[in-house]
Design a protein around this motif. Structure first.
Motif, PDB file in Angstrom:
ATOM      1  N   ASP A 183      -5.315  14.674  15.351  1.00 51.52           N
ATOM      2  CA  ASP A 183      -6.202  13.542  15.611  1.00 51.52           C
ATOM      3  C   ASP A 183      -5.730  12.311  14.833  1.00 51.52           C
ATOM      4  OD1 ASP A 183      -7.119  13.794  12.977  1.00 51.52           O
ATOM      5  OD2 ASP A 183      -8.997  14.752  13.549  1.00 51.52           O
ATOM      6  N   SER A 184      -6.487  11.221  14.899  1.00 51.60           N
ATOM      7  CA  SER A 184      -6.071   9.970  14.268  1.00 51.60           C
ATOM      8  C   SER A 184      -6.009  10.050  12.743  1.00 51.60           C
ATOM      9  CB  SER A 184      -6.999   8.837  14.691  1.00 51.60           C
ATOM     10  OG  SER A 184      -8.330   9.126  14.305  1.00 51.60           O
ATOM     11  N   GLN A 185      -6.730  11.003  12.126  1.00 52.49           N
ATOM     12  CA  GLN A 185      -6.657  11.192  10.680  1.00 52.49           C
ATOM     13  C   GLN A 185      -5.590  12.213  10.285  1.00 52.49           C
ATOM     14  OE1 GLN A 185      -9.989  11.004  12.091  1.00 52.49           O
ATOM     15  NE2 GLN A 185      -9.796   8.873  11.509  1.00 52.49           N
ATOM     16  N   LEU A 243       9.158  18.832  16.380  1.00 54.47           N
ATOM     17  CA  LEU A 243       9.790  17.763  17.153  1.00 54.47           C
ATOM     18  C   LEU A 243      11.137  17.341  16.569  1.00 54.47           C
ATOM     19  CD1 LEU A 243       6.689  15.531  17.938  1.00 54.47           C
ATOM     20  CD2 LEU A 243       7.923  17.037  19.503  1.00 54.47           C
ATOM     21  N   GLY A 244      11.427  17.842  15.344  1.00 50.83           N
ATOM     22  CA  GLY A 244      12.710  17.518  14.722  1.00 50.83           C
ATOM     23  C   GLY A 244      12.756  16.130  14.125  1.00 50.83           C
ATOM     24  N   SER A 245      11.583  15.577  13.745  1.00 50.35           N
ATOM     25  CA  SER A 245      11.600  14.244  13.145  1.00 50.35           C
ATOM     26  C   SER A 245      11.206  14.319  11.680  1.00 50.35           C
ATOM     27  CB  SER A 245      10.652  13.316  13.904  1.00 50.35           C
ATOM     28  OG  SER A 245       9.329  13.786  13.794  1.00 50.35           O
ATOM     29  N   THR A 246      11.599  13.303  10.927  1.00 49.38           N
ATOM     30  CA  THR A 246      11.267  13.209   9.513  1.00 49.38           C
ATOM     31  C   THR A 246      10.686  11.830   9.262  1.00 49.38           C
ATOM     32  OG1 THR A 246      13.381  12.274   8.854  1.00 49.38           O
ATOM     33  CG2 THR A 246      13.237  14.685   8.927  1.00 49.38           C
ATOM     34  N   GLU A 247      10.362  11.536   8.010  1.00 48.73           N
ATOM     35  CA  GLU A 247       9.834  10.207   7.702  1.00 48.73           C
ATOM     36  C   GLU A 247      10.895   9.129   7.908  1.00 48.73           C
ATOM     37  OE1 GLU A 247       9.331   9.481   3.324  1.00 48.73           O
ATOM     38  OE2 GLU A 247       9.635  11.655   3.277  1.00 48.73           O
ATOM     39  N   TYR A 248      12.170   9.500   8.001  1.00 48.24           N
ATOM     40  CA  TYR A 248      13.247   8.536   8.202  1.00 48.24           C
ATOM     41  C   TYR A 248      13.683   8.448   9.667  1.00 48.24           C
ATOM     42  CZ  TYR A 248      13.346   9.346   3.231  1.00 48.24           C
ATOM     43  OH  TYR A 248      12.985   9.485   1.929  1.00 48.24           O
ATOM     44  N   GLY A 249      13.010   9.131  10.540  1.00 52.68           N
ATOM     45  CA  GLY A 249      13.366   9.099  11.956  1.00 52.68           C
ATOM     46  C   GLY A 249      13.804  10.462  12.451  1.00 52.68           C
ATOM     47  N   ARG A 250      14.450  10.487  13.622  1.00 52.76           N
ATOM     48  CA  ARG A 250      14.872  11.733  14.245  1.00 52.76           C
ATOM     49  C   ARG A 250      15.982  12.397  13.460  1.00 52.76           C
ATOM     50  NH1 ARG A 250      12.300  14.317  17.492  1.00 52.76           N
ATOM     51  NH2 ARG A 250      11.296  13.097  19.021  1.00 52.76           N
ATOM     52  N   LEU A 252       0.842  -1.196   0.000  1.00 55.12           N
ATOM     53  CA  LEU A 252       0.000   0.000   0.000  1.00 55.12           C
ATOM     54  C   LEU A 252       0.876   1.243   0.000  1.00 55.12           C
ATOM     55  CD1 LEU A 252      -2.621  -1.041   2.687  1.00 55.12           C
ATOM     56  CD2 LEU A 252      -2.902  -1.068   0.213  1.00 55.12           C
ATOM     57  N   PRO A 253       0.517   2.246  -0.800  1.00 52.42           N
ATOM     58  CA  PRO A 253       1.315   3.481  -0.770  1.00 52.42           C
ATOM     59  C   PRO A 253       1.145   4.178   0.575  1.00 52.42           C
ATOM     60  CG  PRO A 253      -0.651   3.769  -2.112  1.00 52.42           C
ATOM     61  CD  PRO A 253      -0.615   2.327  -1.696  1.00 52.42           C
ATOM     62  N   GLU A 254       2.235   4.784   1.036  1.00 49.87           N
ATOM     63  CA  GLU A 254       2.146   5.499   2.308  1.00 49.87           C
ATOM     64  C   GLU A 254       1.319   6.752   2.145  1.00 49.87           C
ATOM     65  OE1 GLU A 254       5.310   6.197   4.989  1.00 49.87           O
ATOM     66  OE2 GLU A 254       6.477   4.529   4.173  1.00 49.87           O
ATOM     67  N   ARG A 255       0.533   7.024   3.175  1.00 52.69           N
ATOM     68  CA  ARG A 255      -0.289   8.231   3.184  1.00 52.69           C
ATOM     69  C   ARG A 255       0.633   9.432   3.352  1.00 52.69           C
ATOM     70  NH1 ARG A 255      -2.406  11.375   7.277  1.00 52.69           N
ATOM     71  NH2 ARG A 255      -1.906   9.954   8.953  1.00 52.69           N
ATOM     72  N   ARG A 256       0.356  10.458   2.600  1.00 53.36           N
ATOM     73  CA  ARG A 256       1.123  11.693   2.712  1.00 53.36           C
ATOM     74  C   ARG A 256       0.818  12.365   4.038  1.00 53.36           C
ATOM     75  NH1 ARG A 256       0.902  16.493  -1.555  1.00 53.36           N
ATOM     76  NH2 ARG A 256       2.807  17.372  -0.794  1.00 53.36           N
ATOM     77  N   LYS A 257       1.807  12.978   4.650  1.00 58.36           N
ATOM     78  CA  LYS A 257       1.595  13.657   5.929  1.00 58.36           C
ATOM     79  C   LYS A 257       0.675  14.854   5.736  1.00 58.36           C
ATOM     80  CE  LYS A 257       5.770  12.462   8.419  1.00 58.36           C
ATOM     81  NZ  LYS A 257       6.940  12.985   9.132  1.00 58.36           N
ATOM     82  N   THR A 258      -0.178  15.067   6.721  1.00 54.51           N
ATOM     83  CA  THR A 258      -1.090  16.204   6.691  1.00 54.51           C
ATOM     84  C   THR A 258      -0.360  17.457   7.156  1.00 54.51           C
ATOM     85  OG1 THR A 258      -1.810  15.866   8.964  1.00 54.51           O
ATOM     86  CG2 THR A 258      -3.069  14.712   7.235  1.00 54.51           C
ATOM     87  N   GLN A 259      -1.036  18.589   7.046  1.00 54.50           N
ATOM     88  CA  GLN A 259      -0.461  19.867   7.484  1.00 54.50           C
ATOM     89  C   GLN A 259      -0.125  19.804   8.973  1.00 54.50           C
ATOM     90  OE1 GLN A 259      -3.014  23.221   6.702  1.00 54.50           O
ATOM     91  NE2 GLN A 259      -1.689  24.654   7.742  1.00 54.50           N
ATOM     92  N   CYS A 260      -1.023  19.226   9.781  1.00 57.84           N
ATOM     93  CA  CYS A 260      -0.787  19.145  11.226  1.00 57.84           C
ATOM     94  C   CYS A 260       0.404  18.244  11.529  1.00 57.84           C
ATOM     95  CB  CYS A 260      -2.039  18.621  11.936  1.00 57.84           C
ATOM     96  SG  CYS A 260      -1.859  18.501  13.730  1.00 57.84           S
TER      97      CYS A 260
END
Length: 147
Positions: free
Chosen positions: A44-46, A22-29, A6-14
């Protein structure tokens, strides 16, 4: 190794806002740690901004719109509790114009408004709560006589 099909969901604005602070990225801290006491938004969860945001270090809470912007006049101070905020999901739209009372039902098909004005009797077809002004007709017209 587990591979997701499944393709990963794109991150939302929030989520992007929160992760940037928090200084994190999709690859970790990565990058600096958040400053102690810094406000970090809650999602929220969405992935949407939660309607009520709070800054736990200073005790303030406030309502935000779907873009995470503070709604003026909603901020509460320390020890004053959380404001009552309305969820602002993408499908929620405030009604435009007047809305009918909940105890009033639409008129049945074939209903007309009959009225008299300036020696004329006219009727306007009604459909639900709307008048069909383009279909209005004069039933009786009595010209005004001058003596």
């Amino acid at each position: 190794m587990l591979i997701s099909l499944l393709p990963e969901r794109r991150k939302t604005q929030c989520e992007t806002h929160r992760d940037r602070l928090l200084g994190s990225t999709e690859y970790g801290r990565q990058g600096p740690q958040p400053v102690p006491g810094q406000y970090v938004p809650t999602c929220d969860s969405q992935g949407a901004y939660e309607a009520t945001q709070c800054h736990s270090s200073v005790g303030h809470c406030w309502c935000v719109d779907r873009n995470g912007l503070e709604i003026p006049g909603t901020r509460t101070g320390p020890g004053r509790g959380r404001p009552l905020c309305i969820e602002q999901g993408p499908e929620v739209r405030p009604p435009v114009g007047p809305t009918p009372r909940p105890d009033v039902y639409p008129l049945p098909p074939g209903t007309h408004l009959l009225f008299a004005q300036s020696g004329r009797i006219e009727f306007v077809p009604l459909e639900g709560y709307n008048m069909k002004k383009t279909e209005a007709k004069t039933v009786l017209h009595l010209p005004v006589r001058s003596c």
